[in-house]
Design a protein around this motif. Structure first.
Motif, short mmCIF file in Angstrom:
data_model
loop_
_atom_site.label_atom_id
_atom_site.label_comp_id
_atom_site.label_asym_id
_atom_site.label_seq_id
_atom_site.Cartn_x
_atom_site.Cartn_y
_atom_site.Cartn_z
N PRO A 143 1.47 50.41 89.21
CA PRO A 143 1.04 50.63 87.92
C PRO A 143 1.34 49.85 86.68
O PRO A 143 2.40 49.21 87.07
N GLY A 144 0.66 49.62 85.75
CA GLY A 144 1.06 48.91 84.49
C GLY A 144 0.79 49.64 83.44
O GLY A 144 -0.58 50.27 83.41
N TYR A 145 1.59 49.96 82.32
CA TYR A 145 1.13 50.82 81.28
C TYR A 145 1.25 49.92 79.94
O TYR A 145 2.36 49.06 79.64
N LEU A 146 0.03 50.14 78.90
CA LEU A 146 0.09 49.43 77.75
C LEU A 146 -0.30 50.64 76.65
O LEU A 146 -1.03 51.29 76.82
N THR A 147 0.81 50.91 76.01
CA THR A 147 0.80 51.96 74.91
C THR A 147 0.83 51.26 73.50
O THR A 147 1.66 50.59 73.14
N ALA A 148 -0.11 51.70 72.70
CA ALA A 148 0.24 51.25 71.24
C ALA A 148 -0.29 52.30 70.21
O ALA A 148 -1.09 53.43 70.63
N GLY A 149 0.25 52.37 69.11
CA GLY A 149 0.05 53.65 67.94
C GLY A 149 0.30 53.24 66.62
O GLY A 149 1.04 52.07 66.35
N LEU A 150 -0.17 53.82 65.73
CA LEU A 150 0.07 53.74 64.41
C LEU A 150 0.79 54.98 63.72
O LEU A 150 0.30 56.25 64.29
N GLY A 151 1.65 55.11 62.80
CA GLY A 151 1.98 56.26 62.20
C GLY A 151 3.27 56.02 61.26
O GLY A 151 3.20 55.00 60.54
N ALA A 152 4.33 56.86 61.74
CA ALA A 152 5.43 56.66 60.59
C ALA A 152 6.67 56.78 61.34
O ALA A 152 6.75 57.26 62.51
N GLU A 153 7.83 56.03 60.99
CA GLU A 153 9.22 55.95 61.63
C GLU A 153 10.20 56.72 60.64
O GLU A 153 10.28 56.16 59.44
N TYR A 154 11.14 57.49 61.04
CA TYR A 154 12.15 58.06 60.35
C TYR A 154 13.45 57.42 60.75
O TYR A 154 13.71 57.44 61.78
N VAL A 155 14.28 56.72 59.98
CA VAL A 155 15.43 56.04 60.12
C VAL A 155 16.33 56.41 59.21
O VAL A 155 16.78 55.76 58.19
N PRO A 156 17.25 57.40 59.60
CA PRO A 156 18.34 58.06 58.68
C PRO A 156 19.55 57.04 58.71
O PRO A 156 20.44 57.18 57.81
N ASN A 157 19.95 56.25 59.80
CA ASN A 157 21.29 55.63 59.90
C ASN A 157 20.79 54.64 61.03
O ASN A 157 19.62 54.23 61.47
N LYS A 158 21.67 53.70 61.42
CA LYS A 158 21.68 52.56 61.96
C LYS A 158 21.71 53.02 63.63
O LYS A 158 21.58 52.37 64.45
N SER A 163 10.12 57.79 66.00
CA SER A 163 8.82 56.97 65.56
C SER A 163 7.59 58.10 66.05
O SER A 163 7.63 58.92 67.11
N ILE A 164 6.64 58.33 64.87
CA ILE A 164 5.73 59.39 65.19
C ILE A 164 4.36 58.70 65.07
O ILE A 164 4.04 58.34 63.88
N SER A 165 3.56 58.84 66.02
CA SER A 165 2.39 58.08 65.99
C SER A 165 1.11 59.08 66.32
O SER A 165 0.95 59.21 67.66
N PRO A 166 0.46 59.66 65.24
CA PRO A 166 -0.58 60.76 65.74
C PRO A 166 -1.97 59.84 66.15
O PRO A 166 -2.83 60.49 66.65
N ILE A 167 -1.83 58.72 65.99
CA ILE A 167 -2.97 57.82 66.40
C ILE A 167 -2.39 56.83 67.37
O ILE A 167 -1.65 55.96 67.23
N ALA A 168 -2.65 57.06 68.78
CA ALA A 168 -2.13 56.22 69.74
C ALA A 168 -3.23 56.11 70.85
O ALA A 168 -4.14 57.09 71.32
N SER A 169 -3.18 55.02 71.52
CA SER A 169 -3.82 54.67 72.66
C SER A 169 -3.02 54.18 74.10
O SER A 169 -1.92 53.59 73.75
N LYS A 170 -3.32 54.90 75.18
CA LYS A 170 -2.40 54.48 76.43
C LYS A 170 -3.30 53.93 77.52
O LYS A 170 -4.54 54.62 77.97
N PHE A 171 -3.17 52.79 77.94
CA PHE A 171 -3.94 52.27 79.04
C PHE A 171 -3.21 52.05 80.31
O PHE A 171 -1.70 51.78 80.28
N THR A 172 -3.53 52.85 81.59
CA THR A 172 -2.98 52.86 82.77
C THR A 172 -3.72 51.66 83.57
O THR A 172 -4.96 51.89 83.84
N PHE A 173 -3.30 50.74 84.18
CA PHE A 173 -3.61 49.70 85.19
C PHE A 173 -3.30 49.86 86.46
O PHE A 173 -2.08 50.05 86.89
#
Length: 308
Positions: A143-158, A163-173
């Motif tokens: 298989p090959g996997y391609l995942t992409a998404g939009l959302g928000a990221e919480y970074v409290p420290n280094k 990363s929270i993406s309520p809108i995401a697409s996943k392709f399996t090839f």
């Protein structure tokens, strides 16, 4: 082998070209690790039994991260390969991995960013249903996997990010026609005439899913010379059985001995409800069914480790 060479050359050339800018661009940070481990067992007239064995694993990870003002852009590449020869058997791979990640974010509030990400995963060489080395069960982009998404990221420290993406697409090839016809890795299988048995429709070589994605990452030196690097990913397909959550969890623990030598533990846990795995329901040694199962891989090694 050509695919391995091409991928290595491309990845290293890209990172080298970026790294060449470090002297003139203070907004970039680069880092990586190269790990090679090997094991060997040799037996001569050994009455207790056993077989000769040689194994080796190579892992390369590199990141290039940019931050300026309200913008940040994180990139990383992971290449892994390993295998073993046991007794008179042919070389069998134990690891085969290509993964690329890129994520861009714009600061929204303290510790929060608007974000977009792309993740790509596949492998380099054919995988076989051993001990039968004539039956291919995986290959390049199957298989090959391609995942992409939009959302928000919480970074409290280094060390940690979520990363929270309520809108995401996943392709399996599934680029291999035979595997696509068999419906491997969740794609629609080929259709056959009930009377003649002739194929009336080819299996699809891709599968599309629309849903939500959550990725948790943590990297830190726990104690002196012991570093933990882990990433946990969840994906839910809104279009079909959203309660079935796909899980991908990577973990790497590096215990440094000195400048060159280290011990490492790497694990990978995968659960994908769309991947049917052969099942032996009555434990008689014969597969009599298929179904989703947890996949788990562990590699423990001692060898050369370079951090840069």
């Amino acid at each position: 082998m050509k695919k391995i060479i091409f991928t290595l050359i491309f990845g290293l050339s890209l990172l080298a070209s970026i790294n060449a800018q470090t002297d003139t661009n203070k907004y970039w940070k680069f880092g990586g690790v190269f790990n090679f481990s090997a094991a060997q067992t040799g037996l001569v007239n050994w009455t207790a039994g056993g077989e000769n064995m040689v194994s080796g694993n190579v892992l390369f990870k590199y990141s290039a991260n940019y931050e300026k003002g309200v913008w940040k852009w994180d990139n990383d590449i992971t290449l892994g390969y390993g295998g073993l020869i046991q007794g008179d058997a042919a070389w069998a791979k134990t690891d085969d991995r290509i993964e690329l990640n890129t994520k861009v974010g714009r600061k929204a509030a303290e510790h929060w960013y608007y974000s977009a990400f792309v993740n790509f995963r596949t492998q380099m060489l054919d995988g076989y249903k051993l001990p039968n080395d004539s039956v291919i069960i995986s290959t390049w982009m199957a298989p090959g996997y391609l995942t992409a998404g939009l959302g928000a990221e919480y970074v409290p420290n280094k060390y940690f990010s979520a990363s929270i993406s309520p809108i995401a697409s996943k392709f399996t090839f599934v680029s291999n026609p035979a595997l696509a016809d068999a419906g491997a890795y969740g794609v629609d299988a080929a259709e056959y005439d009930a009377v003649s048995g002739l194929k009336t429709k080819d299996g699809l070589q891709y599968r599309y899913e629309f849903g939500g994605n959550v990725t948790l990452q943590y990297k830190r030196e726990l104690i002196k010379n012991v570093t933990l690097d882990t990433k946990l990913n969840f994906f839910s397909n809104y279009l079909e059985n959203p309660e079935n959550i796909d899980v991908n969890w990577d973990l790497m623990l590096i215990m440094k001995v000195n400048k060159w030598l280290s011990a490492s533990v790497t694990t990978n846990l995968i659960y994908d409800h769309d991947i049917d795995i052969p099942l032996d329901r009555d434990d008689d040694g014969i597969d009599d069914g298929f179904g989703p199962r947890v996949q788990f891989k562990e590699v423990i090694g001692v060898g050369v480790n370079l951090t840069f």
